[in-house]
Enzyme design. Sequence first.
Site, PDB file in Angstrom:
ATOM      1  N   GLU A   1       3.344   2.740  -1.578  1.00 39.96           N
ATOM      2  CA  GLU A   1       4.830   3.356  -1.509  1.00 39.96           C
ATOM      3  C   GLU A   1       5.642   2.758  -2.733  1.00 39.96           C
ATOM      4  O   GLU A   1       5.750   1.747  -2.932  1.00 39.96           O
ATOM      5  CB  GLU A   1       5.426   3.115  -0.210  1.00 39.96           C
TER       6      GLU A   1
ATOM      7  N   ASP B   1       3.551  -1.341   1.878  1.00 36.72           N
ATOM      8  CA  ASP B   1       4.704  -1.056   1.918  1.00 36.72           C
ATOM      9  C   ASP B   1       5.705  -1.463   0.571  1.00 36.72           C
ATOM     10  O   ASP B   1       5.466  -2.554   0.346  1.00 36.72           O
ATOM     11  CB  ASP B   1       5.483  -1.556   3.091  1.00 36.72           C
TER      12      ASP B   1
END
Length: 542
Positions: free
Chosen positions: A272, A203
Amino acid sequence: MTVPHNDWWRGGVIYQVYPRSFFDSNGDGVGDLRGVLEKIDYIASLNIDAIWLSPFFTSPMKDFGYDVSDYRGVDPLFGTLDDFKALVQAAHARDIRVLIDQVLNHSSDQHAWFAESRSSRDNPKADWYVWADARPDGTPPNNWLSVFGGPAWTWDSRRKQYYLHNFLSSQPDLNFHCEAVQQQLLDDMEFWLKLGVDGFRLDAANFYFHDKLLRDNPPNTEVREGSIGVRADNPYAFQRHLYDKTQPENLDFLRRLRALLERYPGSASVAEIGCDHSLRTMAAYTGGGDTLHMAYSFDLLTEQCSPAFIRRTLESVEAELGDGWPCWSTGNHDVVRVMSRWALNGQPEPARGRLLMALLLSLRGSVCLYQGEELGLSEAELRYEDLVDPYGIRFWPEFKGRDGCRTPMPWSATAEHAGFSHAKPWLPVAEAHRSLAVSEQERDPDSMLNIYRRFLGWRAEQPVLVSGEMRMLHHDDALLVFERQLGEETWVCLFNLGDSPRLYSLPGRLEPLADVPASTATFQGSSVNLPAHGFAFARLAG
């Protein structure tokens, strides 16, 4: 060309499971790990290579699991560590790999590390988070902004200092300039590798490091929508984020992470990346074979979907990525569902859903599919009183948040709560989703679900789509045409993103691939007739 077993991720398809909304096994209204286990045969039927599990770690759930208070614990809401082990075992028995989310940039403010860090300026974890003194006038140390709106600094009365949070104030940033922090996080990741996970989704992977000098970000003279958290109503867009993220030190940490993964053959990482120059960052973060295995950006997660935009994005990746590897997605738990976001005339049409499926699964790189895309789910329309996402609550009504893409999976058209749970779900089931429930689509051989299954199974047997090179050929206001080439084999891939039929002619002879699932195009010599939202694949004859 066969992809080596340990390189399964090259061209692999990863199915994102958002456990809260997948299936509730214990009747508390929230999906859980046992629920994923109970539906593992459904997942296997999709012909995917891996699942990515969104966070299930111990958390106060201020950001629904993306605020971790124990990196080695399973939150009781989702089950137990034994449930997780059983899920991994069941997935592996079906040749499905398991990737888990890692939220390394920040923890919860209820993590024991933060409790110790904030207790004084000289405790063993005093520098595990990013602390800074106030300016002489008491204001924050610089102008950095939170993705969720407002300053990225919150005052702490115990230390009499500000702490950094790129997201919610309850998500303090860990200090990656501290060696002990890096080692602890790597140790925590190895804990899961030893339990059998096959890798990680990272993330906010470009947020780990900050500028040590805490320099102010300059203004963004060209506000551009499309990056993470960037919208005209959010002041985050008004800065160029030169110093609060995407720092050069990130690469050294990613090399340490890659070295850890290399000790577990077959494991992989997908990150990401959200920044103003995401493609350039993707190249740096996946190139050289010693950092990330693959990364995805937000470039196809925006509302832009014209053939010109898609071609420009694809060509930019091909030009800038070098020996790096992309992972494409058109949806996830943070953005409006693609069936609504890329709909023409505001109406999600099944034919367009099949087109978007074929396009995404034909790009060079790996693919992430978000749960429900295989059903053709559109964005759920929710009332303000139904919202739970702090992002949406803060920016309502201009921005409705992320809840609309996180509503429960519809398993049964007739059951209460669409078969997701026996109790009231944490988010309401969208009534528009009932007719798209798994129970209904299972019975229809031409449903979106069954077309996804057939297309994914077909794609897995086509090395040119899994591993081939890509070259753009043509675009106009509706058509997008490119080649995929592997060895002596060259395919032409054609997509009509418009709502009226189009004819396309190529020099040379095309041999239609007759077994392409859901393709309704017709061929005559070197010409292809594409219906509205139609697609086709053809072999280029010598």
